[in-house]
Design an enzyme around this catalytic site. Structure first.
Site, PDB file in Angstrom:
ATOM      1  CE  LYS A  52      -4.478  -3.719  -6.441  1.00 42.64           C
ATOM      2  NZ  LYS A  52      -4.608  -3.640  -4.984  1.00 42.64           N
ATOM      3  CD  GLN A  96      -6.470  -4.695  -1.986  1.00 43.38           C
ATOM      4  OE1 GLN A  96      -5.583  -4.788  -2.829  1.00 43.38           O
ATOM      5  NE2 GLN A  96      -7.248  -3.633  -1.896  1.00 43.38           N
ATOM      6  CG  ASP A 119       0.335  -0.995  -1.923  1.00 42.01           C
ATOM      7  OD1 ASP A 119      -0.198  -0.409  -2.888  1.00 42.01           O
ATOM      8  OD2 ASP A 119      -0.151  -2.001  -1.381  1.00 42.01           O
TER       9      ASP A 119
HETATM   10  N1  GUN Z   1      -6.880  -0.688  -0.443  1.00 46.13           N
HETATM   11  C1  GUN Z   1      -7.368   0.409  -1.065  1.00 46.13           C
HETATM   12  N2  GUN Z   1      -6.421   0.944  -1.872  1.00 46.13           N
HETATM   13  C2  GUN Z   1      -5.329   0.187  -1.740  1.00 46.13           C
HETATM   14  C3  GUN Z   1      -4.014   0.231  -2.322  1.00 46.13           C
HETATM   15  O1  GUN Z   1      -3.662   1.108  -3.126  1.00 46.13           O
HETATM   16  N3  GUN Z   1      -3.167  -0.762  -1.932  1.00 46.13           N
HETATM   17  C4  GUN Z   1      -3.515  -1.716  -1.046  1.00 46.13           C
HETATM   18  N4  GUN Z   1      -2.602  -2.627  -0.712  1.00 46.13           N
HETATM   19  N5  GUN Z   1      -4.711  -1.795  -0.490  1.00 46.13           N
HETATM   20  C5  GUN Z   1      -5.614  -0.841  -0.844  1.00 46.13           C
END
Ligand code: GUN
Length: 312
Positions: A52, A96, A119
């Protein structure tokens, strides 16, 4: 012949569009900013967060990563989130998942400002999505809808079956498909006659985190198959079972000691009309859509700034 839906190509198309949008914002004095919070040392999470950050750099988006120890307390995390909620430089906050067991994820997700919740996990944003008034659409489901749209695959009037009811993928994707006029069935670990339901699907989405769960018998000939799973295979015998004819795959496995496989058995997609590969299908879209949400948040910030100026 089943058509391969190339997520890398579509993600790159989206990134090219975003570069221009970011430049436009920077000209107006706003650089979009994303803060990622990583708690603990889960190897997959570390890879995602690093990826990211790298994509932010490539697009001209400001990013900061907060890597906290696995023993962080909820109040420390809440303090950091409060600071980021107030920060002028940050348009998007990403915590995350998964979080360590001492931390209640619901409490943390509720603390993120809904205006910065790129998100789309805050209850307010989940509610808005359910009511077809989305503020931020969760990135993986948004990426799947974008991939379908850009591949010319219509959803309206189709029978869609979603395997998995997670808050990150299955649940929000089911809502998006419903809003796009598909007839949606969600299957999960307690669904009886799951195979029969899958076989009726024009669009079959697998998001359950079980390697190669969807076999040929579950796929209706001509169906579109979307594979959201990213599972590691590290047993050579297993790798041979699925990829015996794929020299590049076997080379990669010999170098790294694992290979990735989705929730769909790659040997089973021949009768599909189109499918997403793993890797290189849905995965790249998730990060592209996170960037898109961050840019969208910055665009809203600038709009708010101008409307505030106009009203004073
Ligand atoms: N863990 C697995 N997929 C995601 C996601 O799309 N966002 C976040 N924050 N954590 C994740």
């Amino acid at each position: 012949m089943a058509v391969l839906l190339d997520g890398n190509r579509i993600a790159s198309e989206i990134r090219s569009e975003l570069v221009l949008e970011v430049a436009e914002l920077v000209k107006k004095g706003v650089r979009p900013g994303l803060a990622a919070i990583l708690v603990g040392d889960d190897p997959a999470s570390k890879v995602y967060v690093a990826s990211k950050t790298k994509t932010c750099e490539a697009l001209g988006i400001y990013s900061e990563t907060h890597h906290l120890s696995a023993f962080t307390t909820a109040s420390e995390l809440l303090e950091l989130i409060a600071r980021l909620n107030d920060s002028e430089e940050i348009d998007g906050i990403l915590v995350q998942m998964p979080l360590p067991p001492q931390i209640n994820a619901d409490e943390i997700l509720q603390a993120v400002s809904p205006q910065k919740d790129v998100d789309g996990f805050h209850p307010e944003n989940v509610g808005r999505l359910a009511l077809k008034q989305p503020r931020f659409i969760p990135c993986t489901p948004a990426g799947i809808m974008e991939l379908l749209k850009r591949s010319g695959i219509a959803v309206s009037e189709k029978r869609a079956v979603v395997l998995g009811r997670s808050r990150i993928v299955g649940l929000p994707l089911s809502l998006l498909l419903l809003h796009a006029n598909a007839t949606v069935t969600i299957c999960h670990s307690r669904t009886p006659a799951l195979a029969d339901i899958c076989r009726q699907a024009d669009l079959l989405v697998a998001a359950i985190g079980k390697p190669a769960f969807v076999t040929e018998e579950l796929i209706k000939p001509g169906a579109v198959v979307i594979d959201v799973g990213i599972n590691r295979l590290s047993d050579r015998q297993q790798v041979m079972k699925f990829f015996a004819d794929d020299d590049r795959r076997l080379d990669g496995f010999d170098k790294r000691g694992f290979t990735l496989i989705g929730d769909v058995d790659p040997r089973g997609v021949a009768a599909a009309s189109a499918y997403t590969p793993v890797p290189g299908g849905v995965g790249p879209l998730t990060i592209a859509m996170l960037m898109k949400n961050t840019v969208l948040s910055a665009q809203r910030r600038i709009k708010d700034k101008y409307s505030l100026l106009a009203s004073t």
